[in-house]
Design an enzyme around this catalytic site. Sequence first.
Site, PDB file in Angstrom:
ATOM      1  N   TRP A  55     -10.146  23.113   8.544  1.00 52.98           N
ATOM      2  CA  TRP A  55      -9.283  24.223   8.130  1.00 52.98           C
ATOM      3  C   TRP A  55      -8.995  24.222   6.622  1.00 52.98           C
ATOM      4  CZ3 TRP A  55      -4.828  25.879  11.933  1.00 52.98           C
ATOM      5  CH2 TRP A  55      -5.401  26.298  13.142  1.00 52.98           C
ATOM      6  N   HIS A 107     -15.663  15.115   1.280  1.00 48.72           N
ATOM      7  CA  HIS A 107     -16.044  16.531   1.237  1.00 48.72           C
ATOM      8  C   HIS A 107     -16.317  16.917  -0.217  1.00 48.72           C
ATOM      9  CE1 HIS A 107     -15.891  20.858   1.565  1.00 48.72           C
ATOM     10  NE2 HIS A 107     -16.077  20.718   2.855  1.00 48.72           N
ATOM     11  N   GLU A 158     -23.714  18.861   4.083  1.00 46.82           N
ATOM     12  CA  GLU A 158     -23.173  20.138   3.618  1.00 46.82           C
ATOM     13  C   GLU A 158     -23.740  20.457   2.234  1.00 46.82           C
ATOM     14  OE1 GLU A 158     -19.216  21.124   5.811  1.00 46.82           O
ATOM     15  OE2 GLU A 158     -18.774  20.163   3.916  1.00 46.82           O
ATOM     16  N   SER A 167     -21.437  27.725   5.781  1.00 41.48           N
ATOM     17  CA  SER A 167     -21.648  29.096   6.265  1.00 41.48           C
ATOM     18  C   SER A 167     -22.205  29.155   7.685  1.00 41.48           C
ATOM     19  CB  SER A 167     -22.544  29.876   5.301  1.00 41.48           C
ATOM     20  OG  SER A 167     -21.904  30.006   4.044  1.00 41.48           O
ATOM     21  N   GLY A 210     -16.067  25.594   8.254  1.00 41.84           N
ATOM     22  CA  GLY A 210     -14.880  25.923   7.474  1.00 41.84           C
ATOM     23  C   GLY A 210     -14.308  27.259   7.908  1.00 41.84           C
ATOM     24  N   GLY A 211     -14.620  28.321   7.159  1.00 41.18           N
ATOM     25  CA  GLY A 211     -14.024  29.637   7.366  1.00 41.18           C
ATOM     26  C   GLY A 211     -14.042  30.110   8.813  1.00 41.18           C
TER      27      GLY A 211
HETATM   28  P1  13P Z   1     -17.750  27.207   5.411  1.00 41.39           P
HETATM   29  O1  13P Z   1     -18.074  27.115   6.891  1.00 41.39           O
HETATM   30  O2  13P Z   1     -16.560  28.054   5.120  1.00 41.39           O
HETATM   31  O3  13P Z   1     -18.961  27.524   4.606  1.00 41.39           O
HETATM   32  O4  13P Z   1     -17.290  25.706   4.972  1.00 41.39           O
HETATM   33  C1  13P Z   1     -18.068  24.637   5.316  1.00 41.39           C
HETATM   34  C2  13P Z   1     -17.321  23.407   4.994  1.00 41.39           C
HETATM   35  O5  13P Z   1     -17.097  23.092   3.842  1.00 41.39           O
HETATM   36  C3  13P Z   1     -16.823  22.602   6.112  1.00 41.39           C
HETATM   37  O6  13P Z   1     -16.367  21.368   5.690  1.00 41.39           O
END
Ligand code: 13P
Length: 250
Positions: free
Chosen positions: A10, A93, A163, A209, A230-231
């Site tokens: 989050w 991260h 990532e 993403s 993430g999002g």
């Molecule tokens: P998004 O899914 O928003 O691209 O973020 C990925 C992320 O950084 C998860 O740790």
Amino acid sequence: MRRKLAAGNWKMNGTGESLAEVDRLLRALPDPCCEVLICPPATLLHRMAARLEGATVALGGQTCHAATCGAHTGDISAAMLADAGASHVILGHSERRAEHGESDLDIRAMTEAAWDAGLAAIVCVGETDAEREAVNTLDIVGGQMASSIPDAVTGENLIVAYEPVWAIGTGRTPSLDEIGEVHDFIRARLERRFGPGVGRSVRILYGGSMKPGNAAEIAAVSNVDGGLIGGASLTADDFAGIIRALSAGA
Ligand code: 13P
């Protein structure tokens, strides 16, 4: 068999109101379901743990300090995360590396602290756009793994998250072949360093993403054991869509 994991990060999002989203998510979970983890901001951990009582969704922190306690204003130890209900912690991260100057060696020390507190560590690796242009992605990822992952790895205490920094929050993703190449490389490095048994049991997540629309095809790539999202983990509808894709065959 490695069980697929959908891990929601989050980041710095969410207040008490967001707990309703977790209720909606619980109602939308498929059966059978992959493993699900939510890493909310630390301020929500305790309340979310109460909300998830009896549910199979696990909780994680987003970072921890390498020390167990002491004069570190604003920081949180791994033992504190465990005390608040976490079983996992995301470490290294790219946003922590960039905004807080965390080095591979810092991340290694934090990982050891997480293990001492009984937490599983999700160690993040991945190249920036500039590194991708200038250096081989595999060299970057291999270097990060060698320096940030301590020796005492078991199949349970470590999860690696690949990532690509340029894919985070941008809507861009590597091709499926590119994801497969990096995940196969991470697997080979894990097996070489920790032996085939342990090396094969560590899960490798893809992050950057990931959405309901691309989760199934990414999850089908070799050595992709789930996602760090993430999002799309912020809304029950999107996160449940990804969880459904990762649960196929669970
Ligand atoms: P998004 O899914 O928003 O691209 O973020 C990925 C992320 O950084 C998860 O740790």
